[in-house]
Design an enzyme around this catalytic site. Structure first.
Site, PDB file in Angstrom:
ATOM      1  N   CYS A  26       1.110 -51.801 -11.825  1.00 31.32           N
ATOM      2  CA  CYS A  26       1.527 -50.533 -11.531  1.00 31.32           C
ATOM      3  C   CYS A  26       0.259 -50.772 -10.298  1.00 31.32           C
ATOM      4  CB  CYS A  26       0.443 -49.402 -12.153  1.00 31.32           C
ATOM      5  SG  CYS A  26       0.442 -49.865 -14.394  1.00 31.32           S
ATOM      6  N   ARG A  86       1.559 -45.213 -12.865  1.00 23.65           N
ATOM      7  CA  ARG A  86       2.381 -46.626 -13.774  1.00 23.65           C
ATOM      8  C   ARG A  86       3.428 -46.931 -14.103  1.00 23.65           C
ATOM      9  NH1 ARG A  86       2.374 -45.436 -19.943  1.00 23.65           N
ATOM     10  NH2 ARG A  86       2.281 -47.884 -20.989  1.00 23.65           N
ATOM     11  N   GLY A 122      -1.695 -55.380 -14.248  1.00 24.00           N
ATOM     12  CA  GLY A 122      -1.181 -56.238 -14.575  1.00 24.00           C
ATOM     13  C   GLY A 122      -0.853 -56.091 -15.952  1.00 24.00           C
ATOM     14  N   GLU A 123      -0.671 -56.972 -16.079  1.00 23.47           N
ATOM     15  CA  GLU A 123       0.001 -58.038 -17.777  1.00 23.47           C
ATOM     16  C   GLU A 123      -0.937 -58.982 -18.228  1.00 23.47           C
ATOM     17  OE1 GLU A 123       2.501 -56.854 -18.906  1.00 23.47           O
ATOM     18  OE2 GLU A 123       2.739 -55.030 -17.690  1.00 23.47           O
TER      19      GLU A 123
END
Length: 615
Positions: free
Chosen positions: A2, A54, A82-83
């Protein structure tokens, strides 16, 4: 993945003109809407305004941001990019502390980790991330960035406010924040560029949260501090144990990074690094009855004009097709035309807010745009050379005071007007940045001089050259709303390999032998032992001709801003030069044509951003 933007004020409440501040935050996030095309959100509290764009990857139906939860009567609100690859374990740990979850997205895990552990939450996160938390209880904004800076987070100050965003362009939407460059900016562009000093935003008064750092801003002021740093540790394993550990880590890392609720693919060049990631991914997906899509990249005319060099001994395309057939992937080769490559130099500047790796950026931007037509997430083989010492400069003596990927500073400084070069003091600036980095290298008592030098070279590559490639990957992919994951940048792998001596990373003189041996059985030996090939570039002389024409046109126009910086005589000499495509001035790819393209990008940058030069 995002993008987000916002500001925090310790003195003047935002609630009196809430809709004004909401509109401003929304405009800031609108400048980076490409990072998140799926949804928009905005939030204003007494002290903070947050806006979010997003890209939905996990739990697309939920996870809208900014996300707010309340505890003990105080609100906590996050904007996150992020992840988190260890989210399932963290979720279980937080449940043990009494927390419940309303979504399956990472955002809620990160926010509740902050609510539970406070600022120490950063140490628990395994992933790629940047986020801001409006902490109502403490009257503070908390900013955090992942360990190696895969995800960006810039900031500046305006009166009693801190203003922050995922990309610099969003900061310029805030009233009073102007694009200016002074001595630092000149030195960054013509000295260390297209790399960038960690934490430096190039523009005056713009900074970036450094990799592995957090920051807080409240009535006590602003403070930034490290929550992660590479450590020098004695190497005590046998080579066999190292091979096993690297294989185990890679298996775990790739499996974690395949989690996605949207279509996923890999970038496959046919070289060692991307082939290993693709083989691991294909095997994991096949075990669940799924297939893998792969992409390789090429340029119009390379089949005719490519000439082998010490950096690029052969072309990728046949190798990519071979590996794809071996692994049974759905493979596509994307081809970029040279006129398109020149035109995309402008988009590449806008994507990065800075001049960059010229057509190397522009081509990646084009390829990511094409990949995004069918996929939302890609996994790539970036960073293996920095981690496993794959570059040629790891295996030759490094001259003191010189970044090894940029040994000929005079090629750029010689293009400046003499008075500009003298006022900027570029050589001294670069040497200061080099010395500062060497001073930060962790030291191991009793280590041999050879190992110390190797450790220092590793550190330089991880915090400078790898950071440059990660920035390129993020901006060029997110410009099209494509998330790219980088398994080799996992901090567990980097920390372990960082402490392996040169004879372990390159056993018997075999470059990246540790990685090759760790991946035996995944791929045939001719792929495992194929010589390193950099990211592909065009070898078509038509591209060089297009660049020379455009730069000549700029030189004939006295209104172009680059005239304030460059020596016309020096640039004219460059235009009449016959270039050696195998002699790079930055990295392994940026030779004569890329220097022309870099100058074009500087002019585009000065024009598009209306930059005021204060040197």
């Amino acid at each position: 993945m995002c993008g987000f933007a916002g500001f925090f004020d310790c003195e003047e409440p935002l609630t009196d003109e809430k809709y004004l501040w909401m509109a401003l935050a929304r405009r800031m996030a609108g400048r980076i809407a490409h990072r998140g095309p799926d949804d928009r959100g905005v939030y204003v509290s007494k002290a903070c305004a947050l806006a979010h764009a997003r890209l939905a990857v996990i739990d697309p139906a939920n996870g809208a941001q900014p996300m707010t939860f309340t505890e003990d009567g105080f609100a906590y609100t996050i904007a996150y990019n992020g992840e988190i690859y260890n989210a399932p374990e963290l979720r279980d740990e937080l449940r043990g502390h009494g927390y419940t979850f309303q979504t399956s997205c990472d955002t809620e895990v990160v926010l509740k980790s902050y609510m539970c552990f406070g600022e120490q939450c950063a140490e628990k996160l395994n992933g790629i991330f940047a986020f801001a938390v409006d902490d109502e209880q403490r009257g503070r904004i908390f900013l955090c960035r992942d360990r190696f800076g895969v995800k960006p987070l810039f900031y500046t100050f305006s009166g009693s406010r801190i203003v922050f965003a995922s990309e610099i362009k969003a900061l310029f939407e805030y009233p009073g924040v102007q694009p200016e460059i002074g001595r630092t900016g000149i030195c960054e562009i013509f000295g260390v560029g297209p790399a960038r000093t960690p934490g430096c935003g190039v523009f005056e008064n713009i900074r970036e949260i450094r990799p592995g750092h957090c920051a807080r801003f409240d009535r006590d002021g602003f403070s930034e501090y490290a929550y992660f740093a590479l450590e020098a540790r004695p190497y005590t394993d046998t080579y066999k144990v190292s091979v096993e550990k690297v294989r185990e880590l890679l298996e775990d890392i790739v499996e974690r990074q395949l989690v996605s609720d949207v279509p996923l693919c890999t970038f496959l060049s046919g070289g060692l690094d991307s082939s290993v990631i693709t083989a691991l991914a294909a095997n994991k997906l096949r075990a669940h009855g799924q297939s893998l899509a792969t992409y390789s990249f090429e340029y119009s005319g390379n089949d005719t004009y490519f000439e082998p060099s010490s950096y690029q001994p052969d072309r990728d395309e046949p190798w990519a097709e071979k590996v794809a057939a071996l692994l049974g992937t759905d493979h596509t080769t994307l081809v970029c035309a040279n006129d398109r490559l020149v035109n995309l130099l402008t988009d590449a500047v806008i994507a990065k807010d800075l001049p960059g790796m010229a057509d190397i950026d522009a081509s990646l931007l084009y390829f990511c745009r094409e990949v995004k037509k069918k996929h939302v997430v890609a996994v790539c083989g970036e960073c293996a050379d920095e981690v496993f010492a794959g570059y040629p400069w790891f295996h030759c003596e490094n001259p003191a005071g010189v970044f090894p990927w940029s040994p000929e500073l005079s090629l750029r400084t010689g293009l400046l007007k003499p008075e500009i070069a003298h006022a900027a003091g570029i050589e001294a600036y670069v040497q200061e940045r080099y010395a500062e980095t060497l001073d930060a290298v962790p030291v191991l008592r009793g280590e041999s001089a050879k190992n110390r030098q190797f450790r220092a070279l590793s550190y330089l590559n991880l915090y400078w050259f790898m950071a440059t490639l990660l920035e390129r990957k993020d901006r060029c992919s997110m410009y099209s709303g494509l998330e790219v994951r980088v398994p080799y940048a996992d901090h567990r792998l980097i920390q372990y390999v960082f402490n392996t001596p040169p004879e372990i990373r390159a056993p018997h003189g075999v470059v990246k032998g540790l990685l090759r041996d760790a991946c035996r059985g995944l791929l045939p030996d001719d792929v495992l032992y194929r010589k390193k090939i950099p990211y592909p570039k065009t070898h078509n002389p038509h591209y060089e001709q297009l660049l020379k024409k455009r730069l000549s046109d700029i030189l004939r126009d006295p209104e172009q801003p680059i005239h304030t910086l460059l020596s016309e005589e020096a640039v004219q000499g460059l235009l009449h030069e016959t270039f050696d495509y195998g002699r790079p001035w930055f990295g392994q790819l940026m030779a004569g044509p890329q220097l022309l393209a870099y100058l074009l990008q500087i002019n585009i940058w000065l024009n598009r951003y209306r930059i005021r030069i204060t040197l």
